[in-house]
Design a protein around this motif. Structure first.
Motif, PDB file in Angstrom:
ATOM      1  N   GLU A  95       0.809  -1.220   0.000  1.00 40.32           N
ATOM      2  CA  GLU A  95       0.000   0.000   0.000  1.00 40.32           C
ATOM      3  C   GLU A  95       0.842   1.271   0.000  1.00 40.32           C
ATOM      4  OE1 GLU A  95      -0.149  -1.521   4.375  1.00 40.32           O
ATOM      5  OE2 GLU A  95      -0.074  -2.387   2.351  1.00 40.32           O
ATOM      6  N   ASP A  96       2.161   1.158   0.231  1.00 40.40           N
ATOM      7  CA  ASP A  96       3.016   2.347   0.218  1.00 40.40           C
ATOM      8  C   ASP A  96       3.223   2.880  -1.191  1.00 40.40           C
ATOM      9  OD1 ASP A  96       3.445   2.407   3.009  1.00 40.40           O
ATOM     10  OD2 ASP A  96       4.986   0.856   2.831  1.00 40.40           O
ATOM     11  N   GLY A  97       3.123   2.009  -2.177  1.00 40.40           N
ATOM     12  CA  GLY A  97       3.277   2.461  -3.554  1.00 40.40           C
ATOM     13  C   GLY A  97       4.596   2.045  -4.168  1.00 40.40           C
ATOM     14  N   ASP A  98       4.878   2.597  -5.315  1.00 46.60           N
ATOM     15  CA  ASP A  98       6.028   2.249  -6.146  1.00 46.60           C
ATOM     16  C   ASP A  98       7.336   2.549  -5.416  1.00 46.60           C
ATOM     17  OD1 ASP A  98       7.911   1.840  -8.118  1.00 46.60           O
ATOM     18  OD2 ASP A  98       7.025   3.242  -9.555  1.00 46.60           O
ATOM     19  N   PRO A  99       8.227   1.541  -5.266  1.00 43.77           N
ATOM     20  CA  PRO A  99       9.532   1.800  -4.639  1.00 43.77           C
ATOM     21  C   PRO A  99      10.360   2.826  -5.389  1.00 43.77           C
ATOM     22  CG  PRO A  99       9.088  -0.550  -4.729  1.00 43.77           C
ATOM     23  CD  PRO A  99       8.035   0.105  -5.565  1.00 43.77           C
ATOM     24  N   ASP A 100      10.116   2.976  -6.685  1.00 45.30           N
ATOM     25  CA  ASP A 100      10.837   3.971  -7.478  1.00 45.30           C
ATOM     26  C   ASP A 100      10.068   5.283  -7.579  1.00 45.30           C
ATOM     27  OD1 ASP A 100      12.996   2.232  -8.081  1.00 45.30           O
ATOM     28  OD2 ASP A 100      11.753   1.257  -9.607  1.00 45.30           O
ATOM     29  N   GLY A 101       8.967   5.389  -6.851  1.00 45.57           N
ATOM     30  CA  GLY A 101       8.159   6.601  -6.858  1.00 45.57           C
ATOM     31  C   GLY A 101       7.888   7.071  -5.447  1.00 45.57           C
ATOM     32  N   PRO A 102       6.611   7.187  -5.069  1.00 51.42           N
ATOM     33  CA  PRO A 102       6.281   7.718  -3.744  1.00 51.42           C
ATOM     34  C   PRO A 102       6.410   6.709  -2.612  1.00 51.42           C
ATOM     35  CG  PRO A 102       4.273   7.214  -4.940  1.00 51.42           C
ATOM     36  CD  PRO A 102       5.402   6.976  -5.894  1.00 51.42           C
ATOM     37  N   GLY A 103       6.676   5.454  -2.935  1.00 54.39           N
ATOM     38  CA  GLY A 103       6.699   4.402  -1.917  1.00 54.39           C
ATOM     39  C   GLY A 103       7.616   4.655  -0.742  1.00 54.39           C
ATOM     40  N   PRO A 104       8.879   5.041  -0.953  1.00 54.99           N
ATOM     41  CA  PRO A 104       9.779   5.245   0.189  1.00 54.99           C
ATOM     42  C   PRO A 104       9.308   6.327   1.151  1.00 54.99           C
ATOM     43  CG  PRO A 104      11.063   4.915  -1.790  1.00 54.99           C
ATOM     44  CD  PRO A 104       9.634   5.042  -2.227  1.00 54.99           C
ATOM     45  N   VAL A 105       8.771   7.434   0.633  1.00 52.26           N
ATOM     46  CA  VAL A 105       8.278   8.496   1.517  1.00 52.26           C
ATOM     47  C   VAL A 105       7.106   7.986   2.343  1.00 52.26           C
ATOM     48  CG1 VAL A 105       7.154  10.756   1.593  1.00 52.26           C
ATOM     49  CG2 VAL A 105       9.093  10.390   0.062  1.00 52.26           C
ATOM     50  N   ALA A 106       6.167   7.312   1.676  1.00 49.69           N
ATOM     51  CA  ALA A 106       5.005   6.776   2.391  1.00 49.69           C
ATOM     52  C   ALA A 106       5.433   5.762   3.442  1.00 49.69           C
ATOM     53  CB  ALA A 106       4.036   6.144   1.399  1.00 49.69           C
ATOM     54  N   ALA A 107       6.384   4.888   3.091  1.00 55.77           N
ATOM     55  CA  ALA A 107       6.828   3.852   4.024  1.00 55.77           C
ATOM     56  C   ALA A 107       7.564   4.454   5.218  1.00 55.77           C
ATOM     57  CB  ALA A 107       7.716   2.849   3.303  1.00 55.77           C
ATOM     58  N   ALA A 108       8.434   5.430   4.970  1.00 59.25           N
ATOM     59  CA  ALA A 108       9.196   6.040   6.060  1.00 59.25           C
ATOM     60  C   ALA A 108       8.263   6.707   7.070  1.00 59.25           C
ATOM     61  CB  ALA A 108      10.190   7.058   5.502  1.00 59.25           C
ATOM     62  N   LEU A 109       7.254   7.425   6.582  1.00 64.67           N
ATOM     63  CA  LEU A 109       6.309   8.084   7.479  1.00 64.67           C
ATOM     64  C   LEU A 109       5.425   7.064   8.195  1.00 64.67           C
ATOM     65  CD1 LEU A 109       5.265  11.112   5.238  1.00 64.67           C
ATOM     66  CD2 LEU A 109       6.777  11.145   7.231  1.00 64.67           C
ATOM     67  N   ARG A 110       4.990   6.051   7.459  1.00 66.38           N
ATOM     68  CA  ARG A 110       4.138   5.027   8.079  1.00 66.38           C
ATOM     69  C   ARG A 110       4.892   4.285   9.167  1.00 66.38           C
ATOM     70  NH1 ARG A 110       4.422   0.000   7.426  1.00 66.38           N
ATOM     71  NH2 ARG A 110       5.504   0.093   5.403  1.00 66.38           N
ATOM     72  N   GLU A 111       6.114   3.862   8.874  1.00 68.38           N
ATOM     73  CA  GLU A 111       6.889   3.114   9.858  1.00 68.38           C
ATOM     74  C   GLU A 111       7.208   3.980  11.081  1.00 68.38           C
ATOM     75  OE1 GLU A 111       8.074   0.077  10.236  1.00 68.38           O
ATOM     76  OE2 GLU A 111       7.416  -0.879   8.373  1.00 68.38           O
ATOM     77  N   ALA A 112       7.517   5.266  10.855  1.00 66.20           N
ATOM     78  CA  ALA A 112       7.774   6.155  11.986  1.00 66.20           C
ATOM     79  C   ALA A 112       6.528   6.285  12.852  1.00 66.20           C
ATOM     80  CB  ALA A 112       8.227   7.530  11.490  1.00 66.20           C
ATOM     81  N   TRP A 113       5.365   6.342  12.218  1.00 66.92           N
ATOM     82  CA  TRP A 113       4.106   6.404  12.966  1.00 66.92           C
ATOM     83  C   TRP A 113       3.879   5.122  13.755  1.00 66.92           C
ATOM     84  CZ3 TRP A 113      -0.261   3.295  12.228  1.00 66.92           C
ATOM     85  CH2 TRP A 113      -1.394   3.692  12.959  1.00 66.92           C
ATOM     86  N   GLU A 114       4.135   3.980  13.128  1.00 72.99           N
ATOM     87  CA  GLU A 114       3.916   2.700  13.797  1.00 72.99           C
ATOM     88  C   GLU A 114       4.872   2.493  14.961  1.00 72.99           C
ATOM     89  OE1 GLU A 114       4.184  -0.359  10.878  1.00 72.99           O
ATOM     90  OE2 GLU A 114       2.281   0.156   9.914  1.00 72.99           O
ATOM     91  N   GLU A 115       6.100   2.978  14.831  1.00 70.48           N
ATOM     92  CA  GLU A 115       7.119   2.728  15.854  1.00 70.48           C
ATOM     93  C   GLU A 115       7.112   3.762  16.974  1.00 70.48           C
ATOM     94  OE1 GLU A 115      10.425   0.428  13.078  1.00 70.48           O
ATOM     95  OE2 GLU A 115      10.571   2.598  13.345  1.00 70.48           O
ATOM     96  N   THR A 116       6.748   5.009  16.652  1.00 67.57           N
ATOM     97  CA  THR A 116       6.887   6.086  17.631  1.00 67.57           C
ATOM     98  C   THR A 116       5.592   6.847  17.900  1.00 67.57           C
ATOM     99  OG1 THR A 116       7.406   7.913  16.108  1.00 67.57           O
ATOM    100  CG2 THR A 116       9.222   6.430  16.710  1.00 67.57           C
ATOM    101  N   GLY A 117       4.546   6.618  17.109  1.00 68.90           N
ATOM    102  CA  GLY A 117       3.330   7.396  17.246  1.00 68.90           C
ATOM    103  C   GLY A 117       3.417   8.769  16.611  1.00 68.90           C
ATOM    104  N   LEU A 118       4.503   9.060  15.898  1.00 72.93           N
ATOM    105  CA  LEU A 118       4.694  10.336  15.223  1.00 72.93           C
ATOM    106  C   LEU A 118       3.524  10.642  14.294  1.00 72.93           C
ATOM    107  CD1 LEU A 118       6.824  12.606  14.209  1.00 72.93           C
ATOM    108  CD2 LEU A 118       7.267  10.978  12.368  1.00 72.93           C
TER     109      LEU A 118
END
Length: 255
Positions: A95-118
């Motif tokens: 669901e994060d999207g294309d690894p060569d597109g918006p995927g890394p930004v979406a994943a970094a924010l999602r994981e930070a939210w999951e790990e820290t509540g950010l």
């Protein structure tokens, strides 16, 4: 955190890269991130056959001791990298999207939210570094650089995964007294930082080292100071814990 326990941040909270409106001290970092080449960041670059896509969030804030970075400490019960400080982050989900597109930004924010509540809505993503490679795990990791424009409370959301959430002043990371080169049992030698009562090493330290260097935040230090990853290295972790912000639920002791 199990998938069943997750809920995905609202799509509106996932921001695109936005370069304007940063504090003046962060502008050189943004400029360097926009022009840096992969080989200037690491000698470990993604192989042609690829690997498992992942992303981490390198989040800069403005704390009581000046500019700082948000880091986590992996839970000490984990089977790999237990107790090791790192950036928030992890593997891309479909669901994060294309690894060569918006995927890394979406994943970094999602994981930070999951790990820290950010709250991702308070983060301005201002640059994305070239993807790098971690050979031992075959992860192709994209560092996402963010400015904590509107701070939100953070903490270890699942202490089975995250042992602590803490902030380290950039000045402490740049302090030559806190810098060494660490020799892994494999023979690899890389940068390390003895800060916040912890030893930051490995991939995380490598990215911090290169961003400090190319972003003009580095101070002259002695790269000939080499220690082994051993009790000798852990003995370096004697910093004043008051120099960092250890947040609720965290363990302020050394790893």
């Amino acid at each position: 955190m199990t998938r069943e326990a997750r809920r995905t941040p609202e799509p509106s909270a996932v921001r695109v890269v936005e370069a304007d409106g940063l504090p003046a001290w962060l502008e050189p970092v943004r400029e360097a991130a926009e022009r840096v080449l992969p080989e200037q960041l690491s000698r470990f670059l993604p192989p042609v056959e690829g690997g498992r896509a992942a992303a981490v969030l390198m989040l800069f804030g403005e704390g009581p001791d000046g500019p700082d970075l948000l880091l986590i400490e992996r839970a000490r019960s984990l089977r790999s990298h237990a107790g090791q400080p790192s950036f928030p982050g992890g593997a891309l989900d479909p669901e994060d999207g294309d690894p060569d597109g918006p995927g890394p930004v979406a994943a970094a924010l999602r994981e930070a939210w999951e790990e820290t509540g950010l709250d991702p809505a308070g983060v301005q993503v201002f640059a994305v570094l070239p993807a790098l490679y971690i050979p031992v795990s075959r992860f192709v990791v994209t560092p996402v650089l963010g400015w904590w424009r509107e701070e939100s409370p953070v903490r270890p959301v699942d202490q089975g995964e995250t042992g602590a959430v803490f902030r380290v002043p950039v000045a402490d990371l740049a302090d030559p007294a806190n810098r060494v080169r660490l020799r892994h049992p494999s023979g690899h030698v890389g940068p390390a930082f003895a800060v916040a009562g912890r030893l930051v090493w490995g991939f995380t330290a490598g990215v911090i080292d290169r961003v400090l260097h190319h972003g003009g935040l580095e101070l002259p230090w002695d790269p000939s100071r080499i220690v082994d990853l051993s009790d000798e290295a852990l003995a370096l972790v004697q910093g004043d814990l008051d120099h960092s912000r250890t947040l609720p639920g965290g363990d302020a002791g050394p790893t």
